[in-house]
Design a protein around this motif. Structure first.
Motif, mmCIF file in Angstrom:
data_model
loop_
_atom_site.group_PDB
_atom_site.id
_atom_site.type_symbol
_atom_site.label_atom_id
_atom_site.label_comp_id
_atom_site.label_asym_id
_atom_site.label_seq_id
_atom_site.Cartn_x
_atom_site.Cartn_y
_atom_site.Cartn_z
ATOM 1 N N GLN A 283 0.811 -1.217 0.000
ATOM 2 C CA GLN A 283 0.000 0.000 0.000
ATOM 3 C C GLN A 283 0.850 1.275 0.000
ATOM 4 O OE1 GLN A 283 -3.072 0.378 -0.444
ATOM 5 N NE2 GLN A 283 -4.220 -1.404 0.259
ATOM 6 N N GLY A 301 -2.475 11.081 6.395
ATOM 7 C CA GLY A 301 -3.780 11.576 5.985
ATOM 8 C C GLY A 301 -4.383 10.751 4.865
ATOM 9 N N GLU A 302 -4.756 11.421 3.776
ATOM 10 C CA GLU A 302 -5.427 10.750 2.665
ATOM 11 C C GLU A 302 -4.538 9.674 2.033
ATOM 12 O OE1 GLU A 302 -8.542 9.726 0.410
ATOM 13 O OE2 GLU A 302 -8.544 11.250 2.009
ATOM 14 N N ALA A 303 -3.229 9.911 2.072
ATOM 15 C CA ALA A 303 -2.305 8.948 1.467
ATOM 16 C C ALA A 303 -2.325 7.604 2.184
ATOM 17 C CB ALA A 303 -0.880 9.516 1.482
ATOM 18 N N SER A 305 -5.077 6.432 3.769
ATOM 19 C CA SER A 305 -6.462 6.022 3.970
ATOM 20 C C SER A 305 -6.743 4.599 3.476
ATOM 21 C CB SER A 305 -7.397 7.012 3.272
ATOM 22 O OG SER A 305 -8.745 6.663 3.482
ATOM 23 N N ALA A 306 -6.243 4.259 2.294
ATOM 24 C CA ALA A 306 -6.520 2.931 1.732
ATOM 25 C C ALA A 306 -5.900 1.834 2.595
ATOM 26 C CB ALA A 306 -5.990 2.851 0.309
ATOM 27 N N ASP A 309 -7.988 1.471 5.716
ATOM 28 C CA ASP A 309 -9.250 0.811 5.392
ATOM 29 C C ASP A 309 -9.061 -0.701 5.290
ATOM 30 O OD1 ASP A 309 -10.625 3.192 5.343
ATOM 31 O OD2 ASP A 309 -10.563 3.400 3.150
ATOM 32 N N ALA A 344 -8.233 7.043 14.240
ATOM 33 C CA ALA A 344 -8.383 6.842 12.794
ATOM 34 C C ALA A 344 -8.650 5.379 12.469
ATOM 35 C CB ALA A 344 -7.124 7.315 12.072
ATOM 36 N N ARG A 348 -12.695 3.228 11.805
ATOM 37 C CA ARG A 348 -12.803 2.381 10.624
ATOM 38 C C ARG A 348 -13.201 0.947 10.995
ATOM 39 N NH1 ARG A 348 -9.024 6.251 8.899
ATOM 40 N NH2 ARG A 348 -9.055 6.682 6.622
#
Length: 392
Positions: A283, A301-303, A305-306, A309, A344, A348
Motif C-alpha cells: 500500500q 492523511g489521505e495517502a 487512507s486505503a 481501510d 483513525a 474504521r
C-alpha cells in the motif's frame, strides 16, 4: 438467650477489613471520614484504627485542617507492610517490577534471557535482581504474578503451550513456587493487559468487554461480569487461529516432537505485525515494521487512507466474530499495532464491523500507555497480597 462468643471477634475482623480496604482504595483518611464511609461509630472507628496500628498496617501520615478545633490525624496504609512482584516475560527480555502494598513501583529491572530458556533460573534471577534494586527482601513478597504469551492451564497453572517460550512446560509452575518459596501465579499476558485496562484504562468499571492484542502475535482477552473468562483449558481468546474468509485454515496446530506448531493461516496470518508490514509494503509504505507503518499511515492523511481501510477490514473479521457471540459493551485495541492506529483506526473498525454483522461495537484504543502486561501483573499480585492481609 444463647451466647455467641464468636460474633464480637467476627465483627472486629469485618470492621478491620472494611477500614483497610477503604484506606487502600481511597486513603489517606481521617478517623471521621472512615467512620462516615463505613458506617462505623467514632468509637468503633478509633478501635479499628488502633488494632490496625498495632498490627503494623496503618500509621498517621499527616493532618487535615478543620474549621473548628484541632487538626484531625490522617491515616494511611504503611507502604512497606507488604510487597509484590510482577513480571512480563517475552522471548527477548524479562521485565520485573516490585511494588509496595499501595501499588507504588519501587524498582523495575529488565534482563535478557541470553539464550537460556529454563523458566526457574530466568525468573529467579529477574526477581532477585529487582528485589536488590528496590532494597526489598525476597521474603517480603506476598504475591508474584508472571505474564507470558501462550496458553496457561487454569487447573495446573502451567504454561500449556507458548510458541515464543518453548522451555516453559508442565511442572514449571510448581518448580517456580518451590524455588521462590512462595505462591506464584502464571497468567496469559493479554489477560493481564485486560486487568490493567479495567482497573486504570479505557475499560475502567466496564463489566463486559474484550481486548484485542495486535503485535508480533495476536490474542484476545474476554471479561464477562467483571471476571476474566479463560475457558475450560485456558484457550479462550486464542483468536489467531480463528478461521476467516479468504485465508487458509491454520494447519498442524499441535506441536510434534522436535517441531513447533504452525501459526500460518487463520486470523493471525492477516493481522500480525508481520502481516501488517506486508500489507503496508503493497500500500505504499515499504520497509516499515507493522506499528511504524500504521503510524505513518495515520500521519499521512489521505495517502494512508486505503491502507487503514484494508487493515480495519482485516481486524473487523475477528472483531465481528467475537461481537456476534458475546456482544460486549466495549472492544479495546492494544499491542503495538493496535495502539498505533488511534481514533483513525478504531472508527474504521467500527464501520467495517457494522457492514458485516448486525452489531456496531464501540471500539477504543487502550489507555494504559506504559507496559500494560507488567501493570496487569502488579495489579493481580496486589489483589493476592491484599487478600492475605485482609484474612490475616
Amino acid at each position: 438467650m444463647e451466647r455467641r462468643p464468636g460474633v464480637p471477634r467476627l465483627l472486629r475482623e469485618i470492621n478491620d477489613r472494611a477500614a483497610l480496604e477503604l484506606l487502600l482504595s481511597s486513603g489517606p483518611l481521617t478517623r471521621g471520614q472512615i467512620g462516615d464511609m463505613t458506617g462505623l461509630s467514632k468509637v468503633t472507628a478509633s478501635q479499628t484504627l488502633s488494632r490496625l496500628e498495632e498490627r503494623g498496617l496503618v500509621e498517621v501520615v499527616g493532618e487535615q485542617a478543620g474549621n473548628r478545633g484541632p487538626n484531625a490525624a490522617l491515616y494511611g496504609v504503611i507502604p512497606s507492610s507488604a510487597y509484590v512482584a510482577g513480571l512480563d516475560v517475552g522471548p527477548d527480555s524479562v521485565t520485573t517490577a516490585i511494588a509496595d502494598i499501595n501499588g507504588e513501583i519501587v524498582a523495575e529491572v529488565t534482563v535478557s534471557p541470553n539464550g537460556h530458556d529454563d523458566p526457574v533460573a530466568l525468573v529467579h534471577n529477574a526477581v532477585v535482581k529487582a528485589c536488590r534494586s528496590g532494597k526489598v527482601a525476597l521474603s517480603r513478597l506476598k504475591g508474584i504474578v508472571i505474564g507470558t504469551p501462550g496458553v496457561v492451564d487454569p487447573r495446573s497453572g502451567d504454561v500449556r503451550f507458548s510458541f515464543d517460550l518453548p522451555g516453559w512446560h508442565e511442572g514449571s509452575h510448581q518448580a517456580l513456587a518451590r524455588d521462590l518459596r512462595r505462591p506464584v501465579t502464571i497468567e496469559n499476558d493479554v489477560n493481564l493487559a485486560a486487568i490493567a485496562e479495567r482497573s486504570e484504562g479505557a475499560a475502567k468499571n466496564v463489566d463486559d468487554f474484550v481486548l484485542l492484542w495486535v503485535e508480533r502475535g495476536v490474542g484476545l482477552a474476554v471479561v464477562l461480569g467483571g471476571r476474566l473468562h479463560r475457558g475450560r483449558s485456558g484457550t479462550a481468546g486464542e483468536i489467531g487461529y480463528l478461521p476467516v474468509p479468504g485465508v487458509p485454515l491454520a494447519g498442524d496446530v499441535k506441536a510434534l516432537p522436535g517441531r513447533l506448531p504452525s501459526l500460518a493461516g487463520g486470523l493471525q496470518s492477516l493481522i500480525s505485525a508481520e502481516a501488517v508490514a506486508d500489507l503496508a509494503e503493497r500500500q505504499g509504505f515499504p520497509g516499515r515494521a507493522g506499528a511504524e507503518a500504521v503510524r505513518a499511515a495515520v500521519e499521512g492523511g489521505e495517502a494512508g487512507s486505503a491502507f487503514l481501510d484494508d487493515l480495519a477490514h482485516r481486524l473487523a473479521l475477528g472483531v465481528a466474530s467475537v461481537c456476534v457471540v458475546l456482544d460486549p459493551s466495549l472492544v479495546v485495541l492494544n499491542g503495538e499495532v493496535g495502539r498505533a492506529g488511534g481514533a483513525a483506526l478504531t472508527y474504521r473498525v467500527e464501520e467495517a464491523v457494522a457492514r458485516i454483522c448486525p452489531i456496531r461495537p464501540e471500539v477504543v484504543v487502550s489507555e494504559v500507555k506504559v507496559r500494560p502486561v507488567l501493570r496487569g501483573a502488579i495489579l493481580a499480585a496486589l489483589d493476592q497480597a491484599r487478600e492475605e492481609l485482609f484474612a490475616s
